[in-house]
Design an enzyme around this catalytic site. Structure first.
Site, PDB file in Angstrom:
ATOM      1  N   CYS A 330       0.830  -1.198   0.000  1.00  0.00           N
ATOM      2  CA  CYS A 330       0.000   0.000   0.000  1.00  0.00           C
ATOM      3  C   CYS A 330       0.873   1.262   0.000  1.00  0.00           C
ATOM      4  O   CYS A 330       1.546   1.537  -0.983  1.00  0.00           O
ATOM      5  CB  CYS A 330      -0.982  -0.024   1.168  1.00  0.00           C
ATOM      6  SG  CYS A 330      -2.386   1.107   0.948  1.00  0.00           S
ATOM      7  N   HIS A 427      -3.742  -5.560   1.140  1.00  0.00           N
ATOM      8  CA  HIS A 427      -3.659  -5.873   2.564  1.00  0.00           C
ATOM      9  C   HIS A 427      -4.194  -7.282   2.792  1.00  0.00           C
ATOM     10  O   HIS A 427      -5.057  -7.757   2.056  1.00  0.00           O
ATOM     11  CB  HIS A 427      -4.488  -4.887   3.387  1.00  0.00           C
ATOM     12  CG  HIS A 427      -3.958  -3.497   3.390  1.00  0.00           C
ATOM     13  ND1 HIS A 427      -2.756  -3.160   3.967  1.00  0.00           N
ATOM     14  CD2 HIS A 427      -4.475  -2.348   2.880  1.00  0.00           C
ATOM     15  CE1 HIS A 427      -2.557  -1.855   3.817  1.00  0.00           C
ATOM     16  NE2 HIS A 427      -3.576  -1.346   3.158  1.00  0.00           N
TER      17      HIS A 427
END
Length: 474
Positions: A330, A427
């Site tokens: 991310c 994630h």
């Protein structure tokens, strides 16, 4: 309408989340329809529901204990700190805006109707709601407009259990001081206290329990022994970030960024018997790890500047030049690229040079991407690993020549790989166990350690088996 019980604590980390999780499971086992509720959460570890909405991870674990899918009604207000004085406000799963602390304090009462709407909607579908407070109800400077602790308890007429943490010391002062600072009508709501995280002989504690009951006028409902549990932590103050597993075969260094988020991504690595996971915030403690993880962050540009100033960026580039693998997730993925562009001032207006380790450009936008995904890794040495996870980020990263990290079922490419540098927005990528297994075996091969392969494989297979069976036993 559901009956309710509320768990409040003398401080953050007293054990409210765990006790709410336990009560959800106990009530469910007793045959009740039960759901958790926390009106406001402040956490950088968040979760994306099946319908693409964002909520705190603690209520996700509590929902699982109650046998329910995660639902944003269980956590209608989420604050994600982006600086020491500001947070992103998420209401009912969607971004409402960026607020400094004083701005939020002035407007927070306007959120009460939405909080109560979520609460009453859940109450119509369940027999019991187990409510979790936040911080301490004795934060007397924040009492006005409170809808998280005693303010909420009054709105929904909830009896309150007050929890204190004996492991950090001063539990009698915690409990007595909290009760003493409450208004008389608030004290009447406390039906009992609980002492959490106790180690030792409870008989030696009993005289103190009697005195505490006498001074507070409230019964002690129980003493909970200290228990090692593996549930997601809510924020970067977690003691987990100070843990290290130096006796394990492999050394994984996770950069502890100032605004680190979703560090729960690495929890599955910590459980693997071959992987020693430690959190690093300086060049001095970085050393020579077998692999480095650059985690998510709520403030990509600010945290990249922090790494640039303290020398960690240069140190990571030197490790990569020596062939040490580096994976960015991310915000960490965004940092690895050539350039960060922020024309709309999502983080800080302007353009910033990235680390230059991946041929990628990130352009921030005000629209937040929130989606659950499945994917298959298409890059060596992890090729074929099946992933389940979610994306939660502001902006888009354009891969300008690197190989993709993985493929979505429709063939869409995601992430980037160049040499031993890997980047992805996913994630939860280690949760399925397949990527963890492949990564551990690859790193063991690189290090010339082969005897542990069977242990790693058996562990990973066990994790996947538990995952497949969890729905049957939950």
């Amino acid at each position: 309408m559901a009956r309710c019980i509320m768990v409040q604590g003398t401080m953050s980390g007293a054990g409210k989340s765990l006790l709410v999780t336990a009560l959800c499971r106990i009530f469910r086992q007793d045959g009740w329809r039960v759901a958790p509720f926390k009106s406001q959460n402040m956490a950088l570890n968040s979760y994306i529901t099946k319908d693409g909405l964002e909520m705190g991870r603690a209520q996700v674990a509590q929902a699982e204990a109650a046998g329910l899918d995660a639902d944003v009604r269980m956590n209608p207000v989420l604050l994600k700190p982006s600086s020491d004085t500001g947070s992103q406000l998420i209401v009912c799963g969607k971004v409402r805006g960026q607020y400094c602390a004083s701005e939020y304090y002035k407007m927070k009462q306007t959120l009460i109707p939405e909080v109560l709407r979520a609460y009453h909607s859940l109450a119509q579908e369940n027999d019991i709601l187990v409510i979790e407070g936040a911080g301490s109800p004795a934060e007397i400077n924040l009492r006005d407009g409170d809808f998280v602790n005693m303010g909420l308890a009054e709105m929904v007429d909830a009896p309150v259990i007050l929890v204190g943490d004996i492991d950090r010391g001063g539990v009698f002062a915690q409990l007595y001081g909290t009760v003493a600072l409450l208004a008389p009508e608030e004290r009447k709501r406390i039906v009992g206290t609980v002492i959490n995280k106790f180690r030792g002989d409870v008989e030696l504690l009993r005289p103190g329990l009697s005195m505490l009951e006498e001074k507070t006028g409230v019964p002690v409902l129980g003493v909970v022994p200290y228990t090692q549990v593996d549930i997601d932590d809510e924020d970067s103050l977690s003691p987990r970030l100070g843990h290290t597993y130096s006796s394990r075969a492999l050394d994984i260094a996770v950069i502890r960024l100032p605004h680190i988020s979703n560090f729960t991504d690495f929890s599955p690595l910590e459980m693997n018997p071959a992987l020693g996971v430690r959190y690093v915030e300086s060049v001095k403690t970085l050393g020579a790890p077998d692999m480095v993880m650059l985690p998510g962050t709520k403030s990509t540009m600010a945290d990249l500047a922090w790494m640039r100033q303290n020398g960690l960026e240069a140190a990571l580039k030197k490790l990569v030049a020596k062939g040490i693998p580096l994976m960015g997730i991310c915000g960490g993925y965004q940092m690895l690229g050539e350039r960060l562009e922020d024309p709309d001032g999502v983080e800080q207006t302007g353009v910033m040079r990235g680390m230059g380790l991946l041929p990628c450009v990130t352009r921030f936008s005000k629209q937040k991407i929130r989606t659950r995904v499945t994917a298959r890794v298409c890059s060596d040495p992890f090729n074929g690993a099946e992933l389940e996870g979610y994306e939660i980020h502001m902006g888009h990263t354009q891969n300008e020549g690197a190989s993709p990290f993985c493929l979505f079922p429709d063939g869409t490419q995601e992430g980037a790989v160049k040499g031993s540098v890997f980047g992805t927005y996913l994630h939860g990528l280690f949760d399925s166990g397949e990527l963890t297994e492949k990564m551990a075996e690859w790193l063991l091969d690189r290090k010339g350690v082969s005897f542990a392969h069977s242990v790693v494989r058996n562990y990973a297979r066990a994790i996947r088996f538990v995952g497949r069976c969890s729905a049957q036993f939950s």
